[in-house]
Design a protein around this motif. Sequence first.
Motif, mmCIF file in Angstrom:
data_model
loop_
_atom_site.group_PDB
_atom_site.id
_atom_site.type_symbol
_atom_site.label_atom_id
_atom_site.label_comp_id
_atom_site.label_asym_id
_atom_site.label_seq_id
_atom_site.Cartn_x
_atom_site.Cartn_y
_atom_site.Cartn_z
ATOM 1 N N ASP A 191 0.828 -1.208 0.000
ATOM 2 C CA ASP A 191 0.000 0.000 0.000
ATOM 3 C C ASP A 191 0.861 1.258 0.000
ATOM 4 O O ASP A 191 0.568 2.233 -0.710
ATOM 5 N N ASP A 192 1.927 1.252 0.798
ATOM 6 C CA ASP A 192 2.793 2.430 0.863
ATOM 7 C C ASP A 192 3.464 2.700 -0.482
ATOM 8 O O ASP A 192 3.478 3.839 -0.970
ATOM 9 N N LEU A 193 4.037 1.671 -1.078
ATOM 10 C CA LEU A 193 4.736 1.874 -2.346
ATOM 11 C C LEU A 193 3.760 2.156 -3.485
ATOM 12 O O LEU A 193 4.093 2.895 -4.415
ATOM 13 N N ALA A 194 2.568 1.581 -3.410
ATOM 14 C CA ALA A 194 1.561 1.881 -4.438
ATOM 15 C C ALA A 194 1.160 3.351 -4.398
ATOM 16 O O ALA A 194 0.861 3.956 -5.433
ATOM 17 N N LYS A 195 1.165 3.929 -3.205
ATOM 18 C CA LYS A 195 0.861 5.356 -3.081
ATOM 19 C C LYS A 195 1.899 6.185 -3.840
ATOM 20 O O LYS A 195 1.563 7.153 -4.549
ATOM 21 N N ALA A 196 3.175 5.796 -3.715
ATOM 22 C CA ALA A 196 4.225 6.500 -4.457
ATOM 23 C C ALA A 196 4.063 6.293 -5.955
ATOM 24 O O ALA A 196 4.239 7.229 -6.744
ATOM 25 N N ALA A 197 3.721 5.078 -6.361
ATOM 26 C CA ALA A 197 3.543 4.803 -7.785
ATOM 27 C C ALA A 197 2.402 5.631 -8.364
ATOM 28 O O ALA A 197 2.493 6.138 -9.488
ATOM 29 N N ARG A 198 1.304 5.758 -7.621
ATOM 30 C CA ARG A 198 0.173 6.573 -8.104
ATOM 31 C C ARG A 198 0.591 8.028 -8.272
ATOM 32 O O ARG A 198 0.217 8.677 -9.252
ATOM 33 N N TRP A 199 1.359 8.534 -7.307
ATOM 34 C CA TRP A 199 1.836 9.913 -7.437
ATOM 35 C C TRP A 199 2.695 10.048 -8.695
ATOM 36 O O TRP A 199 2.563 11.038 -9.435
ATOM 37 N N ALA A 238 9.954 -7.096 -4.118
ATOM 38 C CA ALA A 238 8.898 -7.585 -5.004
ATOM 39 C C ALA A 238 7.826 -6.524 -5.235
ATOM 40 O O ALA A 238 7.328 -6.363 -6.360
ATOM 41 N N ALA A 239 7.461 -5.796 -4.182
ATOM 42 C CA ALA A 239 6.457 -4.747 -4.337
ATOM 43 C C ALA A 239 6.968 -3.651 -5.264
ATOM 44 O O ALA A 239 6.227 -3.165 -6.138
ATOM 45 N N ALA A 240 8.220 -3.251 -5.097
ATOM 46 C CA ALA A 240 8.790 -2.215 -5.964
ATOM 47 C C ALA A 240 8.809 -2.666 -7.418
ATOM 48 O O ALA A 240 8.417 -1.912 -8.326
ATOM 49 N N GLU A 241 9.245 -3.893 -7.647
ATOM 50 C CA GLU A 241 9.315 -4.377 -9.028
ATOM 51 C C GLU A 241 7.936 -4.525 -9.648
ATOM 52 O O GLU A 241 7.754 -4.257 -10.844
ATOM 53 N N SER A 242 6.946 -4.914 -8.858
ATOM 54 C CA SER A 242 5.589 -5.032 -9.400
ATOM 55 C C SER A 242 5.031 -3.681 -9.811
ATOM 56 O O SER A 242 4.126 -3.608 -10.639
ATOM 57 N N LEU A 243 5.572 -2.619 -9.242
ATOM 58 C CA LEU A 243 5.147 -1.255 -9.556
ATOM 59 C C LEU A 243 6.111 -0.567 -10.530
ATOM 60 O O LEU A 243 6.041 0.645 -10.716
ATOM 61 N N GLN A 244 7.007 -1.344 -11.152
ATOM 62 C CA GLN A 244 7.975 -0.851 -12.134
ATOM 63 C C GLN A 244 8.913 0.204 -11.560
ATOM 64 O O GLN A 244 9.304 1.170 -12.235
ATOM 65 N N MET A 245 9.282 0.037 -10.309
ATOM 66 C CA MET A 245 10.250 0.943 -9.691
ATOM 67 C C MET A 245 11.654 0.348 -9.765
ATOM 68 O O MET A 245 11.849 -0.824 -9.437
ATOM 69 N N ASP A 246 12.625 1.150 -10.170
ATOM 70 C CA ASP A 246 14.021 0.792 -9.954
ATOM 71 C C ASP A 246 14.316 0.935 -8.462
ATOM 72 O O ASP A 246 13.629 1.684 -7.749
ATOM 73 N N GLN A 260 2.538 8.332 -11.469
ATOM 74 C CA GLN A 260 1.683 8.291 -12.657
ATOM 75 C C GLN A 260 0.961 9.625 -12.839
ATOM 76 O O GLN A 260 0.857 10.144 -13.956
ATOM 77 N N GLN A 261 0.462 10.176 -11.748
ATOM 78 C CA GLN A 261 -0.262 11.442 -11.832
ATOM 79 C C GLN A 261 0.623 12.591 -12.285
ATOM 80 O O GLN A 261 0.148 13.528 -12.946
ATOM 81 N N HIS A 262 1.903 12.531 -11.959
ATOM 82 C CA HIS A 262 2.817 13.638 -12.269
ATOM 83 C C HIS A 262 3.780 13.305 -13.406
ATOM 84 O O HIS A 262 4.659 14.115 -13.710
ATOM 85 N N GLY A 263 3.630 12.149 -14.009
ATOM 86 C CA GLY A 263 4.478 11.791 -15.139
ATOM 87 C C GLY A 263 5.929 11.605 -14.771
ATOM 88 O O GLY A 263 6.824 11.946 -15.559
ATOM 89 N N ARG A 264 6.204 11.038 -13.585
ATOM 90 C CA ARG A 264 7.578 10.848 -13.121
ATOM 91 C C ARG A 264 7.819 9.388 -12.751
ATOM 92 O O ARG A 264 6.980 8.756 -12.116
ATOM 93 N N ALA A 265 8.964 8.864 -13.154
ATOM 94 C CA ALA A 265 9.381 7.550 -12.679
ATOM 95 C C ALA A 265 9.740 7.662 -11.201
ATOM 96 O O ALA A 265 10.280 8.679 -10.754
ATOM 97 N N ILE A 266 9.422 6.607 -10.435
ATOM 98 C CA ILE A 266 9.743 6.561 -9.006
ATOM 99 C C ILE A 266 10.896 5.585 -8.792
ATOM 100 O O ILE A 266 10.862 4.451 -9.264
ATOM 101 N N TYR A 267 11.890 6.037 -8.054
ATOM 102 C CA TYR A 267 13.082 5.257 -7.729
ATOM 103 C C TYR A 267 13.118 5.028 -6.228
ATOM 104 O O TYR A 267 13.114 5.986 -5.445
ATOM 105 N N LEU A 268 13.120 3.775 -5.805
ATOM 106 C CA LEU A 268 13.223 3.435 -4.394
ATOM 107 C C LEU A 268 14.702 3.413 -4.030
ATOM 108 O O LEU A 268 15.387 2.413 -4.186
ATOM 109 N N GLY A 269 15.187 4.532 -3.535
ATOM 110 C CA GLY A 269 16.627 4.723 -3.370
ATOM 111 C C GLY A 269 17.228 4.060 -2.161
ATOM 112 O O GLY A 269 18.448 3.830 -2.128
#
Length: 464
Positions: free
Chosen positions: A385-393, A426-434, A395-404
């Motif tokens: 849920d936490d990482l999905a929140k970042a992924a939604r943001w 696994a959660a990061a990869e399912s959301l296409q995050m590097d 998508q809304q702003h047209g920015r790739a999210i990187y879990l640093g």
Amino acid sequence: MAVLFGLTSTDLLPTAMSQSSPKLSTAESTPLRLGSGINFGNMLDAPNEGDWGLRVNTDWFARVKEAGFDHVRLPISWGYHTAKTSPYQIDAQFVRRVDTIVKACLDADLKLLINIHHDPNLNEQPAQNHDRFVAMWKQIAEHFRSLPNDRVAFELLNEPHDVFNEDAKLWNQWVVDSLNVIRKSNPNRTVVVGPIRFNSVDSLDTLELPQDDNLVVTVHYYLPFDFTHQGAPWTQPVKPTGIVWNANTASIAGGWRNESWDTKTVGTTNGLQAAFERGWAGVQLRAASSRPIPQALELQVDSKVALKISLVSGEQKVAKDVTTAPGEPLRVTFDAGVLGGSFDRIYLQNNTANETQPFIVKSLSLVYADRKESLLSTAGDAIRDDLAKAARWGQQHGRAIYLGEFGAYQEADMDSRARWTAAVRAAAESLQMDWAYWEFASGFGIFDPRTQQYRQPLLNALQP
């Protein structure tokens, strides 16, 4: 590469009052995908390399590549090696050491992320250090300008916090001002930037970015904090050890942080077990941002417990004394006008002078007119849920999210660390995050520098 070690005052951009935004050619403006990575932490981010027990062994880069990783995030605390007065010259010997490490990383066929890491002056006294920050980036960008854009990216500042937490607009302006100098020498370099409050997922809405197609947004993830930082000596008070993590056990819901005092909380399959270790101890849940006042707070506990339940906003608090009945839902309402319409903390406090037997909070929810928001989740769902929140943001702003950054400190048991690490990856990869794990060979490390071997459970969690 030409090396620029110092600046004159005329080289500096206008101060943080400047509102101009960088614009760049978009001919090569597809942000760099970093893939899977590892942080080389506690090395160049120490005041001096070796102060925290580690120096970079350039042979490690080949080991990282062989293990299946795509990039290294290289935390560098340039500020410890930069003059405090204009022209804010970076020490030439330190730059040469960084050059050796950068070359070794690229020679190992790894991508590289170079950042500005620890620098308390920047976060605690930004007004006095704005020009110094911009000067550092002008030198760093000039120095590394010839490195390939498809292999190397920059990150503006690790985990902005402190004064920036009080004024997000100030950090947003620093982003603009530093990008202005970077784009003069690196018009198409991928630049990574994160929000305030230590790159918190819940602070993404405070981030306002300039028009720049080559920006990637980063977040860091260390929840639940009482698990990932148990026994860590730099946390005060030190978190108790023995916290086990399983995906199906109860956990604090995403967007909330457990800051309990003198209370041990443990997730179980039946709920959140709490044990008050003295009188007036308590469970404290802190929201990442202010929340609207609910109509009621609803909870169910498995035994009889005397509690003082409070909603808190700043220094203001409203409280109710209650006694739970085993297994029966309890709805608590508040006269909350004093809080001004919002709150950010919940206390479930021991309302006796004595230590208590452990009890299980089976459910805990905020009740609104149109919805009920549970403050408990399963541990696995909370991560997703936490990482999905970042992924939604993103998508809304047209920015790739990187879990640093993400990682669990060595005081946790290895099986739990591996399970948690695998779940976050696994959660990061399912959301296409590097992503990049924190870190390689220190307290969170996946590699043992004494034996020169990987800690296999953690490596398997990251490279299954």
